[in-house]
Design a protein around this motif. Structure first.
Motif, PDB file in Angstrom:
ATOM      1  N   MET A   1       0.846  -1.200   0.000  1.00  0.00           N
ATOM      2  CA  MET A   1       0.000   0.000   0.000  1.00  0.00           C
ATOM      3  C   MET A   1       0.867   1.230   0.000  1.00  0.00           C
ATOM      4  O   MET A   1       1.859   1.308   0.706  1.00  0.00           O
ATOM      5  CB  MET A   1      -0.871  -0.015   1.252  1.00  0.00           C
TER       6      MET A   1
ATOM      7  N   ARG B   1       0.645   7.977   1.664  1.00  0.00           N
ATOM      8  CA  ARG B   1       0.002   9.178   1.133  1.00  0.00           C
ATOM      9  C   ARG B   1       1.037  10.246   0.857  1.00  0.00           C
ATOM     10  O   ARG B   1       1.972  10.425   1.610  1.00  0.00           O
ATOM     11  CB  ARG B   1      -0.980   9.730   2.158  1.00  0.00           C
TER      12      ARG B   1
ATOM     13  N   LEU C   1     -15.840  10.000  -2.323  1.00  0.00           N
ATOM     14  CA  LEU C   1     -16.658   8.783  -2.265  1.00  0.00           C
ATOM     15  C   LEU C   1     -17.735   8.812  -3.338  1.00  0.00           C
ATOM     16  O   LEU C   1     -18.293   7.784  -3.690  1.00  0.00           O
ATOM     17  CB  LEU C   1     -17.309   8.647  -0.886  1.00  0.00           C
TER      18      LEU C   1
ATOM     19  N   VAL D   1      -9.967   8.610  -3.503  1.00  0.00           N
ATOM     20  CA  VAL D   1     -10.378   8.901  -2.122  1.00  0.00           C
ATOM     21  C   VAL D   1      -9.253   8.622  -1.122  1.00  0.00           C
ATOM     22  O   VAL D   1      -9.089   9.350  -0.134  1.00  0.00           O
ATOM     23  CB  VAL D   1     -11.669   8.121  -1.760  1.00  0.00           C
ATOM     24  N   SER D   2      -8.427   7.627  -1.412  1.00  0.00           N
ATOM     25  CA  SER D   2      -7.379   7.258  -0.461  1.00  0.00           C
ATOM     26  C   SER D   2      -6.214   8.248  -0.468  1.00  0.00           C
ATOM     27  O   SER D   2      -5.363   8.205   0.399  1.00  0.00           O
ATOM     28  CB  SER D   2      -6.866   5.854  -0.769  1.00  0.00           C
TER      29      SER D   2
ATOM     30  N   PHE E   1     -18.230   9.540  10.356  1.00  0.00           N
ATOM     31  CA  PHE E   1     -19.613   9.179  10.044  1.00  0.00           C
ATOM     32  C   PHE E   1     -20.487   9.302  11.292  1.00  0.00           C
ATOM     33  O   PHE E   1     -19.990   9.275  12.412  1.00  0.00           O
ATOM     34  CB  PHE E   1     -19.681   7.749   9.525  1.00  0.00           C
TER      35      PHE E   1
ATOM     36  N   PHE F   1     -13.869  -0.013  13.015  1.00  0.00           N
ATOM     37  CA  PHE F   1     -13.738  -1.395  12.574  1.00  0.00           C
ATOM     38  C   PHE F   1     -13.978  -2.301  13.780  1.00  0.00           C
ATOM     39  O   PHE F   1     -13.211  -2.256  14.744  1.00  0.00           O
ATOM     40  CB  PHE F   1     -12.353  -1.628  11.973  1.00  0.00           C
TER      41      PHE F   1
ATOM     42  N   TYR G   1      -4.926   2.600  11.993  1.00  0.00           N
ATOM     43  CA  TYR G   1      -5.308   2.088  10.663  1.00  0.00           C
ATOM     44  C   TYR G   1      -4.783   2.951   9.515  1.00  0.00           C
ATOM     45  O   TYR G   1      -4.287   2.445   8.519  1.00  0.00           O
ATOM     46  CB  TYR G   1      -6.829   1.970  10.568  1.00  0.00           C
ATOM     47  N   GLY G   2      -4.925   4.259   9.656  1.00  0.00           N
ATOM     48  CA  GLY G   2      -4.538   5.152   8.555  1.00  0.00           C
ATOM     49  C   GLY G   2      -3.077   5.533   8.555  1.00  0.00           C
ATOM     50  O   GLY G   2      -2.664   6.416   7.807  1.00  0.00           O
TER      51      GLY G   2
ATOM     52  N   ASP H   1     -16.020   2.587   3.201  1.00  0.00           N
ATOM     53  CA  ASP H   1     -15.747   4.005   2.944  1.00  0.00           C
ATOM     54  C   ASP H   1     -14.710   4.533   3.934  1.00  0.00           C
ATOM     55  O   ASP H   1     -13.781   5.248   3.552  1.00  0.00           O
ATOM     56  CB  ASP H   1     -17.035   4.838   3.075  1.00  0.00           C
TER      57      ASP H   1
ATOM     58  N   SER I   1     -12.415   2.980   5.550  1.00  0.00           N
ATOM     59  CA  SER I   1     -11.092   2.459   5.238  1.00  0.00           C
ATOM     60  C   SER I   1     -10.461   3.217   4.076  1.00  0.00           C
ATOM     61  O   SER I   1      -9.292   3.600   4.117  1.00  0.00           O
ATOM     62  CB  SER I   1     -11.198   0.978   4.889  1.00  0.00           C
ATOM     63  N   ARG I   2     -11.263   3.468   3.044  1.00  0.00           N
ATOM     64  CA  ARG I   2     -10.744   4.158   1.856  1.00  0.00           C
ATOM     65  C   ARG I   2     -10.337   5.586   2.197  1.00  0.00           C
ATOM     66  O   ARG I   2      -9.297   6.070   1.768  1.00  0.00           O
ATOM     67  CB  ARG I   2     -11.815   4.153   0.764  1.00  0.00           C
ATOM     68  N   VAL I   3     -11.177   6.278   2.994  1.00  0.00           N
ATOM     69  CA  VAL I   3     -10.861   7.654   3.371  1.00  0.00           C
ATOM     70  C   VAL I   3      -9.590   7.698   4.217  1.00  0.00           C
ATOM     71  O   VAL I   3      -8.839   8.662   4.169  1.00  0.00           O
ATOM     72  CB  VAL I   3     -12.047   8.297   4.124  1.00  0.00           C
ATOM     73  N   LEU I   4      -9.352   6.629   4.970  1.00  0.00           N
ATOM     74  CA  LEU I   4      -8.147   6.583   5.803  1.00  0.00           C
ATOM     75  C   LEU I   4      -6.894   6.228   5.000  1.00  0.00           C
ATOM     76  O   LEU I   4      -5.842   5.987   5.566  1.00  0.00           O
ATOM     77  CB  LEU I   4      -8.333   5.588   6.947  1.00  0.00           C
TER      78      LEU I   4
ATOM     79  N   ALA J   1      -6.498   3.651   2.630  1.00  0.00           N
ATOM     80  CA  ALA J   1      -6.279   2.285   2.173  1.00  0.00           C
ATOM     81  C   ALA J   1      -6.791   2.097   0.749  1.00  0.00           C
ATOM     82  O   ALA J   1      -7.851   2.605   0.399  1.00  0.00           O
ATOM     83  CB  ALA J   1      -6.971   1.299   3.104  1.00  0.00           C
TER      84      ALA J   1
END
Lengths: 391, 224
Positions: free
Chosen positions: A1, A4, A74, A100-101, A109, A115, A126-127, B119, B121-124, B126
């Motif tokens: 992966m 960023r 998204l 988006v990533s 949200f 998770f 996670y990020g 969503d 996960s993707r925003v973070l 991944a």
């Protein structure tokens, strides 16, 4: 992966981080959802969000979440442009559409979306893939402390409270150092004290970071509680923006009027303009009641909407005399009820008016359902609202 | 008790389950998340082995890998022999036959995951692939277990496809179910009884294990 862009942290990066100016989000988004005829929805918004809190207010279905999803990547807009400071993340003209990533957006949200199979700490980490372990530990430690969730680090999301879950969700987004934070009704399910504590911690965090925080809500109370710049969205359009008190002072849009507490909103037609008197006569649609309102730039015959706050209506038990108020309307009390030290009367004058009174006024006048009364409304209490766009 | 047949059947079932889980994961992912209009066609195709008689399916495998088909010639070129009446032939037939049993539990598991988690996960940051391995797969553990166990059990007791494709060669294609058939044909009811009991017991244990596992699986949103 992949890591960023601009997200691997080094000492040089830390310097940049502190030296950086406030971030500005500029967005122009157009998106159409074709449904069956009549159910299609079109979003067409254009706004800029400076660093700090901005509230995106609107009722459900107004396009708030779609706007956030388009900024986050998204949802792909049909057309438009989204800029984060100088970084172009979406542009239909030059076919830029950053995944988006890689947008550097934080998104929280309504139901936290933690998770469930990962502990609080692993949710927060996670990020941070691609960030060196030492740096990662430092950042996770800092954010756990900033949001007072250090004690929860090894717990699973299902065993902590809803308020704690939202704190973890915020921490999980912010630990990645996003350029903008998008909050989709994140505190809707929490009680007021829990809500204000989280908002305080978020404000404290942002005093250092200075990123734009776009906060979506449909709750009028939240707008006033946060008391920050507000963007009002209605049927996919931004209809007002500014500080809540400025937006609310002269509401011309229905959503804004409801936000400001206009319990009485009527369809009306302009019957006559009186330029020398500075007024105009509006004919309320059901009931054919004549109302004098302040002169505005409209034409005779135009369809408008008139908003009157329930608290701006006076009530008399006899026909009043010698008043400066131009509007005296005769009617009958249909219902009267007391709630939280406020008395709300519904008065049928052809159209039904809501009138707000104090319990003392109710007692001294001996008001009851079925009683004949006269409503008194000042000209300047009649606000002309732009009718909601019909598309 | 024909231990050779049992060993062969276990080998066939393990191999089939392993191949199927690898094949079914991407297919199930696509079926669960694709918004293509012709998705229903793929779904129908993937479910076809459920309704087809095993003999028909076996017949088509024979035809597809026969020496007159391009696929069969390619196989022969690689391996030097035809697929029919070999252990590899059994595996190919079993993979087709159990395909829906692998795909469906996975699709159900994927669809039960809150899309917000994907969503998030993707925003973070991944990628789609990382999201699959870090969020979707761990949350689908029960689906994966069900898929493996069902394909294993289904292959363990299969008869028609095996007979059509593999025939009845001891040590090569003679599985337990065929062994039972042979014993009954030969009037050897006592032996058939023992073998049948073993088959029954193993199948029951596998199914019991699936349900025990699923009982403590991750619910979709444990706090909702």
């Amino acid at each position: 992966m992949g890591v960023r862009e601009g997200r691997t942290l080094s000492s040089a990066d830390d310097e940049r981080e502190t030296a950086r100016n406030e971030i500005l989000l500029e967005a122009a988004i157009r998106k159409r959802y074709a449904g069956s005829p009549g159910s299609s929805f079109s979003l067409d918004v254009r706004f800029a969000v400076p660093a700090g809190f901005t509230i995106l207010f609107g009722r459900s279905g107004a396009g708030k979440t779609t706007t956030l999803e388009a900024i986050a990547g998204l949802v792909k807009p049909d057309a438009g442009k989204i800029l984060l400071e100088e970084r172009l993340v979406y542009d239909s003209a030059s076919r830029v559409n950053v995944d988006v990533s890689h947008r550097g957006v934080g998104y929280v949200f309504q139901d936290s979306a933690l998770f469930p199979h990962l502990t609080v700490e692993r949710n927060i980490r996670y990020g941070l893939r691609g960030v060196p372990e030492i740096e990662r530990k430092k950042r996770v430690g800092e954010i756990l402390e900033s949001f007072r969730i250090g004690a929860l680090a090894l717990r699973l999301p299902r065993v902590i409270s809803a308020g704690e879950r939202q704190r973890v969700a915020l921490a999980r987004s912010l630990v990645t150092r996003p350029d903008i934070l998008l909050l989709d009704e994140p505190l809707a399910a929490l009680d007021a004290p829990a809500k204000s504590r989280i908002v305080e911690d978020l404000r404290a965090w942002n005093r250092v970071r200075r990123i734009p925080i776009l906060y979506v809500t449909h709750s009028r109370e939240e707008v006033f509680a946060l008391g920050e710049r507000v963007l009002v969205i209605e049927r996919g359009r931004i209809v007002a923006e500014g500080l809540p008190q400025d937006v609310l002072e002269a509401p011309r849009e229905e959503t804004v009027a409801q936000l400001a507490g206009f319990e009485n909103i009527f369809d009306a037609r302009i019957a006559a303009l009186h330029e020398e008197a500075g007024t105009m006569t509006c004919l309320l649609n059901p009931g054919a009641i004549e109302i004098e309102a302040p002169l505005a730039r409209v034409e005779t015959g135009a369809a408008v909407r008139v908003g009157i706050r329930a608290g701006d209506v006076l009530l008399a038990t006899e026909p009043p005399r010698g008043l400066s108020a131009r509007n005296v309307i005769e009617g009958t009390i249909e219902a009267i009820e007391e709630r939280d030290f406020r008395v709300l009367a519904r008065v049928n004058c052809g159209a039904t008016f809501a009138v707000l009174l104090t319990p003392a006024a109710r007692r001294s006048l001996g008001l009851a359902a079925g009683q004949r009364v006269w409503l008194i409304v000042k000209t300047h209490s009649c606000h002309l609202l732009r009718p909601a766009a019909q598309d | 008790m024909n231990w050779q047949a049992l060993e062969l059947t276990l080998r066939l079932s393990c191999l089939t389950a392993a191949i199927l889980i690898v094949l079914a994961l991407p297919v199930a992912y696509w079926v669960a998340y694709s918004r293509r209009r012709w998705k229903f066609l793929v779904q129908a195709l993937a479910s076809l082995p459920l309704v087809m008689p095993p003999t028909v399916l076996g017949f088509y495998v024979l035809v597809a890998f026969g020496s007159s088909s391009p696929l069969g010639r390619l196989w022969q070129h690689w391996t030097g022999h035809t697929l029919a009446f070999t252990f590899a032939g059994l595996v190919v037939g079993s993979v087709f036959y159990s395909f829906p049993f692998a795909v469906q539990p996975l699709v159900n598991s994927f669809l039960a995951i809150d899309p917000k988690l994907i969503d998030a996960s993707r925003v973070l940051g991944a990628s789609r692939l990382a999201t699959f391995f870090r969020v979707i797969l761990p949350l689908s553990a029960s689906g994966v277990a069900t898929a493996i166990a069902l394909t294993f059990a289904h292959t363990f007791g299969e008869f028609g496809v095996v007979l059509m494709v593999g025939g009845d060669i001891p040590g090569v294609t003679r599985t337990i179910s065929i062994d039972v058939f042979d014993q009954v044909q030969a009037g050897n009811y006592a032996a058939a009884n023992v073998t049948s009991l073993v088959l029954l017991a193993v199948s029951f244990l596998i199914l019991a294990a699936i349900y025990a596992w699923n009982r403590r699986a991750w619910p979709r949103a444990p706090w909702a």
